[in-house]
Design an enzyme around this catalytic site. Structure first.
Site, PDB file in Angstrom:
ATOM      1  CE  LYS A  19     -18.495 -35.311  14.055  1.00  0.00           C
ATOM      2  NZ  LYS A  19     -18.402 -34.252  13.026  1.00  0.00           N
ATOM      3  CB  SER A  20     -20.295 -29.535  17.556  1.00  0.00           C
ATOM      4  OG  SER A  20     -20.941 -30.150  16.478  1.00  0.00           O
ATOM      5  NE  ARG A  24     -19.137 -24.768  17.271  1.00  0.00           N
ATOM      6  CZ  ARG A  24     -19.386 -25.622  16.266  1.00  0.00           C
ATOM      7  NH1 ARG A  24     -18.824 -26.822  16.250  1.00  0.00           N
ATOM      8  NH2 ARG A  24     -20.197 -25.276  15.273  1.00  0.00           N
ATOM      9  NE  ARG A 119     -19.268 -32.639   3.752  1.00  0.00           N
ATOM     10  CZ  ARG A 119     -19.353 -32.664   5.069  1.00  0.00           C
ATOM     11  NH1 ARG A 119     -18.419 -33.279   5.770  1.00  0.00           N
ATOM     12  NH2 ARG A 119     -20.353 -32.079   5.672  1.00  0.00           N
ATOM     13  CG  ASP A 312     -24.822 -34.388  12.275  1.00  0.00           C
ATOM     14  OD1 ASP A 312     -24.954 -34.112  11.064  1.00  0.00           O
ATOM     15  OD2 ASP A 312     -24.010 -33.808  13.017  1.00  0.00           O
TER      16      ASP A 312
HETATM   17  C1  S3P Z   1     -21.576 -29.202  12.795  1.00  0.00           C
HETATM   18  C2  S3P Z   1     -22.677 -28.712  12.164  1.00  0.00           C
HETATM   19  C3  S3P Z   1     -23.536 -29.522  11.290  1.00  0.00           C
HETATM   20  C4  S3P Z   1     -23.333 -31.008  11.500  1.00  0.00           C
HETATM   21  C5  S3P Z   1     -21.893 -31.371  11.593  1.00  0.00           C
HETATM   22  C6  S3P Z   1     -21.199 -30.620  12.704  1.00  0.00           C
HETATM   23  C7  S3P Z   1     -20.760 -28.282  13.603  1.00  0.00           C
HETATM   24  O1  S3P Z   1     -23.239 -29.221   9.951  1.00  0.00           O
HETATM   25  O2  S3P Z   1     -23.962 -31.738  10.475  1.00  0.00           O
HETATM   26  O3  S3P Z   1     -21.751 -32.763  11.827  1.00  0.00           O
HETATM   27  O4  S3P Z   1     -19.927 -28.734  14.411  1.00  0.00           O
HETATM   28  O5  S3P Z   1     -20.926 -27.062  13.457  1.00  0.00           O
HETATM   29  P1  S3P Z   1     -23.859 -27.908   9.241  1.00  0.00           P
HETATM   30  O6  S3P Z   1     -23.555 -26.786  10.114  1.00  0.00           O
HETATM   31  O7  S3P Z   1     -23.188 -27.776   7.926  1.00  0.00           O
HETATM   32  O8  S3P Z   1     -25.311 -28.204   9.092  1.00  0.00           O
END
Ligand code: S3P
Length: 425
Positions: A19-20, A24, A119, A312
């Site tokens: 997902k991350s 990006r 949030r 996560d």
């Molecule tokens: C993410 C960073 C994490 C993670 C989120 C995705 C990201 O959050 O919990 O699901 O894609 O950079 P934080 O950076 O706020 O810890």
């Protein structure tokens, strides 16, 4: 959804893309010159929110199953968005895009669903404001809706109080547009996907320890982005295999970036039976095939610098701990309270309802494993990771479990239940 016990899990699964990294890819692809091809993209609701936002700013994005072509507009090619930018449930879209929008020569408004509206966004508003950004929380509560009036930004050195890749990345994206170097120092190292992808797209970025510095960019160049499977999604299968008798699951092509692999260290600490076969010849991010088998587990202590590398996965690690002998203590994880839901309170409430010996603490949980779980009514509170964690627990409990709002898995893993059922006997 009604869920009952599974006898065993066997087989192979290819979990959806990270997902991350998918988010990006859309963002850097939009800001680069040329066409970026993203292979293995996660077609989950969160990443689709990122696609929709950048389309609204004039970026051409074509989707074919899990391949996405982003027709980059260049660093200064985004257009003022038509209407509000709807981020849905996605914290990553909100925070990273804020860093980009703060530096544009137009104004924009970000809004999203009920969860995202609670949030904390001050964590990005503050550092971006130090860079000269103009960001207003419309309701004055530090949450979305955010109204962002693009400005010329200047570089800063920001010591962030939380280890958060979203905060770090928002600042780094803004830093591409600043008039000098931008540096972020974190208390512990959070996931570094932004840094790796910036480098691949040609940005001047370097890291040392928990500090990363980016120089202003003149141009980014489109790339091929190969997205590995999401280790956070693979985690549900790792735990299912480890806690269920006669089970063995192989997860193909899973991202094993060291800033994300804390769950593997926890499996080792708990004595799980697993192996990792690292792939050669991958672009940008390391990946591997991982096999996990039924295991005899022992509780462990999880805290300190490992927390950002498995943040996560902590809900499903709480399930794992229910099946380990002895005590598991999770500490330094107060960030769990400000995720898509309060993941400490909700996991404790749900697992307690199923008969687990689990208590919430200020910054984590204490779990005394070994008590058998029984079916109960549990609630995901529309949080995808809670839903998937409770599904794994319910498949190892006596009797029927009813999981409320089970469909929210669409955020990060639309075919989760189908994949789980395919491996279940
Ligand atoms: C993410 C960073 C994490 C993670 C989120 C995705 C990201 O959050 O919990 O699901 O894609 O950079 P934080 O950076 O706020 O810890």
């Amino acid at each position: 959804m009604n869920i009952t016990r599974v006898k065993s899990f066997n087989g192979t699964v290819r979990v959806p893309g990270d997902k991350s990294i998918s988010h990006r890819g859309i963002m850097l692809g939009s800001l680069a010159k040329g066409d970026t091809e993203i292979q293995g993209f996660l077609m989950g609701a969160d990443c689709i929110s990122s696609i929709e936002c950048f389309k609204r700013m004039g970026v051409g994005i074509d989707t074919y199953s899990d391949t996405v072509i982003v027709h980059g507009k260049g660093l200064h090619g985004l257009r003022p968005p038509f209407g509000v930018l709807d981020v849905g449930n996605s914290g990553t879209t909100t925070r990273l895009m804020s860093g980009i929008l703060a530096a544009q020569n137009f104004s924009s408004k970000i809004d999203g669903d009920a969860s995202i509206r609670t949030r904390p966004m001050r964590r990005v508003i503050k550092p971006l404001s130090l860079m000269g950004a103009d960001i207003e929380s419309e309701n004055g509560n530090g949450c979305v809706p955010l109204i962002i009036s693009g400005r010329k930004l200047h570089g800063v050195h920001y010591n962030t109080p939380v280890a958060s890749a979203q905060v770090k990345s928002a600042i780094l994206f803004a830093g591409l547009y600043a008039d000098g170097e931008t540096t972020v120092t974190e208390p512990s190292c959070s996931r570094n996907h932004t840094e790796l992808m910036f480098k691949a797209f040609g940005a001047d970025i370097h890291s040392e320890g928990n500090t990363v510095t980016v120089k202003p960019a003149e141009e980014l160049t489109a790339q091929l982005v190969q997205v590995p499977g999401d280790i956070s999604s693979a985690a549900y299968f790792m735990v299912a295999a480890a806690i269920t008798e006669n089970s063995e699951i192989t997860m193909k092509n899973v991202g094993i970036n060291p800033t994300r692999d804390g769950i593997l260290k926890v499996l080792t600490m708990m004595g799980a039976d697993y192996d990792v076969r690292v792939k050669e010849h991958v672009e940008i991010e390391p990946c591997a095939d991982i096999t996990v088998r039924s295991s005899s587990l022992t509780g462990c202590e999880i805290g300190g610098d490992i927390i950002p590398t498995l943040i996560d996965e902590l809900p499903v690690i709480a399930v794992l701990a229910c099946f380990a002998k002895g005590q598991t203590v999770i500490r330094d994880a107060e960030e769990l309270k400000v995720k898509e839901s309060n993941r400490i309170d909700i996991m404790v409430e749900n697992l307690k309802a199923m008969g687990a010996d689990i208590e919430a603490t200020d910054d984590g949980m204490i779990i005394n494993g070994g008590k058998p779980l029984h079916g109960a009514e549990v609630d995901s509170y529309k949080d995808h990771r809670i839903a998937m964690s409770m599904c794994v627990a319910a498949m190892n409990a006596d009797g029927d479990t009813t999981l409320k709002d089970a469909h929210c898995v669409k955020i990060s893993y639309p075919h989760f239940y189908e994949d789980m059922l395919r491996l279940a006997h």
